[in-house]
Design an enzyme around this catalytic site. Structure first.
Site, PDB file in Angstrom:
ATOM      1  N   GLY A  13      13.842 -20.759 -33.231  1.00 50.74           N
ATOM      2  CA  GLY A  13      13.455 -20.378 -34.591  1.00 50.74           C
ATOM      3  C   GLY A  13      14.679 -20.061 -35.427  1.00 50.74           C
ATOM      4  N   SER A  14      14.537 -19.084 -36.305  1.00 49.15           N
ATOM      5  CA  SER A  14      15.615 -18.811 -37.266  1.00 49.15           C
ATOM      6  C   SER A  14      16.871 -18.256 -36.630  1.00 49.15           C
ATOM      7  CB  SER A  14      15.118 -17.829 -38.326  1.00 49.15           C
ATOM      8  OG  SER A  14      14.046 -18.411 -39.028  1.00 49.15           O
ATOM      9  N   THR A  15      16.802 -17.822 -35.359  1.00 46.67           N
ATOM     10  CA  THR A  15      18.038 -17.347 -34.724  1.00 46.67           C
ATOM     11  C   THR A  15      19.024 -18.496 -34.586  1.00 46.67           C
ATOM     12  OG1 THR A  15      17.202 -17.731 -32.489  1.00 46.67           O
ATOM     13  CG2 THR A  15      16.820 -15.558 -33.421  1.00 46.67           C
TER      14      THR A  15
END
Lengths: 376, 636
Positions: B321-323
């Site tokens: 995801g956004s990591t």
């Protein structure tokens, strides 16, 4: 001379029976008798569970041996390749089933008997080689191209047996096969070269060995360094043999064998039990007995008037002697433990039947030593 | 017979006689050997055999302890009372077992099992009938021993895990030797009741922990009873293994994660890669395994949708995801595809090649620069970068940061995750890579799979100045260090300026009021953390579900909800600890994962395991071993 050819080729069944090598049969029976005594002792002085069953097997095998002996050697000549192919297919089947069944499977269950195709193959390879060289002309044998099919006959089943994996049996097939090729008249330099190559290859092979394989070799050289593993058996076997002395401890008194220090005392280590109880005298007697059987086989081979019979009888004799050498050398710590039975003596069905079948063939060669076998 | 055959017969005869002579020679050799053994050596062997029959038996080595970095025991050896039977001394084995049945609970099945094993082994080898006897049973058997020939009580070792569930995945457990294990040529494996490592550290370092068996030569009398010990070669006990783990932090992490249905987390050192805590919840009690787990308990563990048997910290694979956005940003910076002053207008969506890609914030973020984009996790900014970088460059930087490959932690359970590129897709699907897929990848969705361990390593490499640190949990094996704590890890060659920009963004994620993790910040300024939230889509909400009124993730069944992720480091000023937290189906990273990361990093800084060097610690003496914590019981 020519009269005797006529005579032998026209033998009646009765004549054949009279001509059976009863001397060899007697030697075999004495050997089996020693086996039964040893098994009786191994069970602590009981017929059960080993001696009784082994005795029954011997009687069956003896009958089979005589039947095989009476069948005309020309039949065996004709059946040589079919038997080889059948054995090969059975080996293949075992290999495939072994894979499905997960694990080293070496047997085919025929219901009444567990058949081990690799035992059959030991005989079949010799038969096929005998037939092959019978058909090869006397000069052709000097040519390498004629040796290629022979090499194939040996190596194809060996490959399968190696996959099982059964190094001991593979080596036996190779050694017996090479012996047949040797006496068939293959060029001498081939064998000398092979020996030289083996000497050169040994150190190289060592480099390519797995650690555990090296460990096994080292254990063999110094059994004391591994008192719990392979070395344990050999040390115990040597103690049992050595403590037997000249006269042995007496029948049923082999304390080492009976105290269960010996693994497999009824199969692979039965020679140990025998010489613990019967000492050097019993041991030498057994060795001489085996030697006499070898001599019989050699005599049969030399007297045979067709190449097929000569090579077959000789190969079978070598086969039998390899069994004897490997087992006895193993239990005395001369070679690594490979798990080979002592023929006629160890408890076990397949090896006894295979050996008796081999003697049957040998006798058939002898009975029909003057048979006319065309070169095909 | 043709005349030419004459020569052949001569050859045959000559050679057959040669072989025959060789056989005779071998027979003579065998006879000679026999004479040597029985005549020359006979006396010696007779002495060894005559009155003194020597039995060689194996002495079980003590399994090495596993302790944490301070010496707190994580795996120890308790006493295990077993009843053994020597078949040949019983007279009638079955009868002896039936007699025993009156004293200890023993099922018919147990008896059959012993009888079956007895058939296969030599009759003087002791067999284990039952282990884990309670004290009353031991006493009852002891009293009746005179009437029970062939039976004996034996004190063996039983592996115990004082921290129970807290180290279940990390330390692993031991179990009975299985058929496959026996391929290894170690005789100790054949000992009755011998256990070997099955998972975790117990498995990875089984050889070191196992030690080697000793032997004792025992004189036995004619019936096989031991008379005296003649010679004893002590084996070598297994090595003690000291982990880099901090037991307190580990326990805290496990308890914190247990509050979720299914979650995992890692705390490690950004500089040297030492792992301080590695937890996966739900867990199980490894002590049950060493004693033989009851069938219903086992079924229960298998049926649990939280997969308690899996070490999700190293084997759980999730879209990052956004990591992943730090990877995209760093790749763009390093490749020169973006400059510091670039800004993008986010209207909530991005059109590319006829497709429309949405930002998680439908209303849009307005104009954002790279720092804002990270802090507020604006998707559009990264979509735009992605179109310029391309998937292969993106994959290259992801690999440099530790994604998509095994990092070599000493746990065989570790999984490699997946970082796709063009070749991979062609090989796997036989299709070409579509640019739209790069856009999806830039925010850590699509094919990308990463483990929590990889995310922690990625973050460590970003904040430690770009050093290719690798994770490790084994401090010392015996007294040999597994990895030197002060080892310098090689540089990845990133520009410090670029790394600082990424860190600036991660700082803002937590410490700026507009940041997605602002609510989870650490208030104490010296301990502040930076990080990045992530929410990994498990299943898109379909049109038909929308029609049914399901618009929010929380309305979906648990197993379809998004995974919540957070990667963080602390302190912001001089990073030392890094953490990665994944809450399976936890919803959003900011709400579910960030608070856990905050608690873990706060605790890590308070406990400060990095201040204790592994080598400074001595082995635990009896005085400084704290009393073992009892495993958690049901309903406690």
């Amino acid at each position: 001379m020519s009269r005797s050819i006529e005579l032998h080729s026209e033998q009646t069944l009765l004549q054949k029976i009279l001509h059976i090598h009863w001397g060899l049969v007697l030697l075999i029976a004495v050997t089996a008798g020693i086996g039964l005594m040893a098994l009786y002792s191994a069970a602590g002085g009981h017929m059960d569970p080993w001696a009784s069953r082994q005795g029954a097997r011997f009687l069956v095998g003896l009958g089979g041996m005589l039947v095989i002996a009476l069948i005309d050697v020309r039949w065996w000549f004709r059946l040589a390749y079919p038997i080889y192919i059948m054995g090969f297919l059975m080996l293949l089947a075992v290999e495939i089933m072994g894979h499905i069944g997960m694990g080293a499977q070496r047997w085919i269950n025929l219901g009444f008997i567990q058949l081990q195709p690799s035992e059959l193959m030991k005989i079949a390879v010799v038969m096929a080689l005998a037939r092959y060289f019978h058909s090869v002309g006397p000069d052709d044998i000097r040519r390498i191209t004629f040796l290629v099919p022979a090499a194939f006959l040996i190596l194809a089943p060996v490959g399968l047996v190696l996959l099982q994996p059964d190094l001991g049996t593979s080596l036996m097939i190779v050694m017996a096969g090479v012996a047949v090729v040797f006496v068939a008249g293959a060029p001498l330099w081939l064998f000398l070269g092979g020996i030289a190559a083996g000497i050169v290859a040994a150190p190289v092979g060592w480099l390519f060995m797995h650690d555990y394989q090296k460990q096994r070799v080292l254990t063999f050289l110094h059994p004391e360094s591994d008192p719990l593993g392979a070395g344990y058996h050999i040390m115990q076997s040597k103690i049992a043999i050595g403590s037997g002395g000249i006269e042995g401890k007496g029948f049923l008194n082999g304390s080492q064998s009976h105290l269960n220090f010996l693994p497999e005392k009824q199969t692979d280590f039965i020679f140990t039990l025998w010489v613990e109880e019967w000492g050097l005298l019993g041991g030498v007697f057994l060795l001489l007995l085996m030697g006499a059987i070898f001599l019989y086989g050699l005599a049969i081979a030399l007297k045979c008037r067709h190449v097929f019979g000569r090579l077959l009888a000789f190969g079978l004799m070598v086969n039998f002697s390899l069994y004897v050498f490997i087992n006895i050398a193993m239990v005395m710590g001369l070679i690594p433990v490979v798990g080979a039975p002592l023929p006629m003596i160890s408890y076990g069905g397949t090896s006894m039947l295979a050996v008796l079948a081999g003697f049957g063939l040998m006798m058939s060669c002898s009975l029909h030593r003057d048979a006319k076998l065309v070169r095909m | 017979m043709e005349p030419r055959d004459e020569g052949r017969i001569r050859t045959f005869t000559r050679r057959a006689v040669i072989v025959g002579a060789a056989q005779g020679g071998i027979l003579a050799l065998l006879g000679g050997r026999l004479a040597w053994l029985q005549l020359v050596q006979g006396k010696r062997y007779k002495m060894m055999s005559d009155k003194n029959r020597i039995n060689v038996k194996m002495l079980t080595p003590s399994r090495g302890l596993i302790v944490d970095r301070h010496g707190t025991p994580l795996a120890v050896n308790g006493q295990n009372f077993r009843v053994l039977v020597v078949p040949e001394q019983t007279g009638d084995l079955e009868q002896a077992l039936t007699k025993l049945q009156e004293l200890v609970p023993l099922t018919q099945k147990d008896i059959r099992k012993v009888l079956k094993t007895a058939e296969k082994s030599a009759s003087f080898v002791p067999l284990e009938v039952k282990d884990n006897l309670v004290w009353e049973e031991v006493a009852r058997i002891e009293v009746n021993l005179p009437d029970l020939p062939g039976l004996a009580i034996d004190v063996g070792e039983l592996r115990e895990y004082p921290l129970g569930e807290a180290t279940a995945h990390l330390v692993g457990y031991v179990g009975a030797v299985s058929k496959g294990d026996l391929e290894e040529d170690d005789p100790v494996l054949t000992l009755p009741g011998f256990k070997i490592g099955k998972t975790g550290i117990e498995k990875s370092f089984d050889h070191a922990l196992r030690g080697t068996a000793g032997t004792a030569e025992v004189e036995v009398n004619v019936v096989g009873r031991e008379v005296r010990e003649l010679n004893r070669i002590d084996g070598r006990p297994g090595d003690m293994i000291r982990l880099t783990i901090d037991a307190g932090l580990q326990q805290y992490a496990q308890e914190r994660l247990e509050q979720e249905k299914s979650a995992s987390a890692i705390v490690m050192d950004v500089h040297n890669g030492a792992v301080y805590a590695l937890a996966s919840a739900p867990a199980f009690d490894p002590n049950l395994f060493t004693k033989g787990i009851p069938a219903e308990k086992w079924e229960e563990l298998l049926a649990d949708t939280g997969l308690p048997l899996n070490n999700k910290a190293v084997a759980g694979q999730y879209p990052p995801g956004s990591t992943f956005k730090m990877v995209t940003l760093l790749a763009a910076l390093e490749e020169g595809k973006v400059s510091r002053n670039k800004s993008v207008y986010c209207a909530g969506h991005y059109d590319y090649g006829g497709d429309r890609f949405h930002c998680w914030k439908r209303s849009g973020h307005g104009r954002v620069d790279m720092i804002d984009a990270l802090a507020e996790s604006c998707d559009i900014f990264f979509y735009e970068l992605a179109t310029e970088i391309g998937i292969d460059a993106l994959a290259e930087y992801a690999h440099k940061l530790g994604l998509g490959e095994k990092l070599g932690i000493e746990l065989e359970e570790e999984r490699a995750g997946l970082m796709p590129d063009k070749n991979w897709k062609m090989g796997y699907f036989g299709e070409v890579w579509r640019p739209g897929e790069t856009i999806v990848a830039s925010i850590g969705q699509g094919y990308i799979q990463s483990t929590p361990l990889q995310l922690a390593v990625m973050t460590a490499r970003l904040v430690n100045g770009g050093k290719a640190v690798r994770p490790w949990v084994t401090g010392l094996i015996g007294d040999r260090p597994y990895i030197d704590e002060n080892r310098e890890w090689p540089s990845l060659g990133f520009k410090t300026y670029h790394l600082n920009l990424v860190r600036q963004g991660m700082d803002r994620v937590v410490n700026n009021s507009k940041g997605t993790a602002f609510k989870a910040r650490i208030e104490k300024s010296a301990m502040r953390m930076g990080g990045k939230t992530g929410t990994a889509q498990v299943r898109r909400i379909t049109q038909s579900q929308r029609a049914e009124g399901i618009t929010r993730n929380e309305d979906l069944p648990w197993k379809y909800r998004d995974h919540a992720l957070f990667v963080g480091y602390a302190p912001v000023s001089d990073p030392r600890y890094v953490t990665a937290v994944v809450v399976e189906h936890g919803g959003s990273g900011s709400a579910a994962a960030a608070p856990i990361a905050r608690d873990l990093l706060t605790k890590a800084q308070e406990m400060n395991p990095a201040a204790t060097s592994l080598r400074m610690n001595k082995s635990p003496g009896p005085s400084d071993v704290p009393p073992p914590r009892k495993p958690k019981k049901e309903g406690e």
